[in-house]
Scaffold this active site. Structure first.
Site, PDB file in Angstrom:
ATOM      1  N   HIS A   1     -22.476  28.692 -13.984  1.00 23.44           N
ATOM      2  CA  HIS A   1     -22.645  28.045 -15.293  1.00 23.44           C
ATOM      3  C   HIS A   1     -21.848  26.743 -15.381  1.00 23.44           C
ATOM      4  O   HIS A   1     -20.861  26.560 -14.652  1.00 23.44           O
ATOM      5  CB  HIS A   1     -22.131  28.979 -16.402  1.00 23.44           C
ATOM      6  CG  HIS A   1     -23.012  30.149 -16.705  1.00 23.44           C
ATOM      7  ND1 HIS A   1     -22.522  31.426 -16.899  1.00 23.44           N
ATOM      8  CD2 HIS A   1     -24.364  30.235 -16.889  1.00 23.44           C
ATOM      9  CE1 HIS A   1     -23.533  32.242 -17.182  1.00 23.44           C
ATOM     10  NE2 HIS A   1     -24.657  31.554 -17.171  1.00 23.44           N
TER      11      HIS A   1
ATOM     12  N   CYS B   1     -16.893  33.874 -21.300  1.00 22.64           N
ATOM     13  CA  CYS B   1     -18.122  34.688 -21.359  1.00 22.64           C
ATOM     14  C   CYS B   1     -18.005  35.848 -22.334  1.00 22.64           C
ATOM     15  O   CYS B   1     -19.010  36.356 -22.824  1.00 22.64           O
ATOM     16  CB  CYS B   1     -18.445  35.265 -19.992  1.00 22.64           C
ATOM     17  SG  CYS B   1     -18.502  34.066 -18.665  1.00 22.64           S
TER      18      CYS B   1
END
Ligand code: GLY
Length: 258
Positions: A160, A248
């Site tokens: 990411h 996250c």
């Protein structure tokens, strides 16, 4: 009071999606205990922690960040790039609608919240294996009225954008130059991670300026301290094996910042 939305570690965590990591055993009870400490730390630092119900069969559901992007003006429910993760959205939307007007992405857009870095009125989106140009265009369409500029970012071999770069204050980013070109962020101050700590760019900016940081990255932590940042350290070793970092594990809702 700022809010942190979290979700317990699923008992199915061992079947999580993996993109750049080899699968290795995850100690479930240790992962639960580390996640509980993460939540306690958020609460101790002024967050109201709202816990979604455990999703027994959704392996990656602890990684709530990927399901939503919260801005001061609205929240966008994402469309995760891994189809296995799309059933995670409903629980997040049900709670977020109490805080923000919701917008939804639609096919062909795919977006993981982990691919989004917001700095002021610029929304950076990693063009990763999970997030695409259609998402850049759809996020631009729903945020334009609020003055946002949305910019796609090419990524190296990491999951990411927030694996490669995170904001540490409104004008500074922490970045791994192996995975994202520093020149992209030339309008900000750039701090590079210690080259021995490739996953060290992931950091949670808490509402009053301190940084929630993974204790595994001591050399980069020292760089941050030398620049004057105050760190609160937690252990995330088990969920690191699931290709999940500290950002996250929560969706943060601040009154004035995304
Ligand atoms: N295991 C984290 C993800 O791939 O979404």
């Amino acid at each position: 009071m700022p809010t942190a939305i979290v979700r317990p570690v699923s008992p199915a965590i061992q079947q999580c999606e993996l993109t750049h990591l080899e699968r290795q055993p995850i100690d479930f009870s240790r992962a639960q205990s580390q996640h509980a400490s993460y939540c306690t730390t958020l609460a101790a630092n002024g967050y109201q922690v709202v816990e979604l119900s455990v999703a027994e069969d959704l392996a990656d559901s602890v990684f709530v960040e990927d399901t939503a992007l919260v801005l001061p003006e609205l929240a966008i429910i994402t469309r995760p790039g891994a189809a296995s993760r799309r059933p995670e959205l409903a629980a997040m939307a049900a709670v977020l609608q109490n805080y923000r007007q919701l917008a939804w992405l639609s096919e062909p857009a795919t977006l993981d919240g982990g691919d989004v870095v917001v700095l002021g009125k610029t929304i950076w989106i990693g063009l990763s294996s999970r997030s695409n140009q259609a998402a850049v265009e759809q996020v631009q369409a729903v945020t334009k009225a609020f003055g946002y500029r949305v910019q796609g970012v090419e990524l190296g071999q990491c999951l990411h954008l927030k694996t490669a770069v995170c904001a540490v204050d409104s004008n500074t980013v922490l970045l791994n130059p192996q995975w994202v070109e520093p020149q992209v962020f030339a309008e900000y101050q750039v701090i590079e991670v210690d080259p021995r700590e490739e996953f060290a760019a992931n950091v949670v900016q808490l509402h009053y300026g301190r940084l929630l940081y993974d204790q595994a990255y001591s050399a980069t932590a020292e760089r941050l301290r030398q620049r004057g940042y105050q760190l609160i350290l937690v252990d995330n070793s088990e969920l690191t094996k699931a290709e999940g970092a500290l950002t996250c594990c929560s969706v943060l809702i601040h009154e004035t910042e995304g």
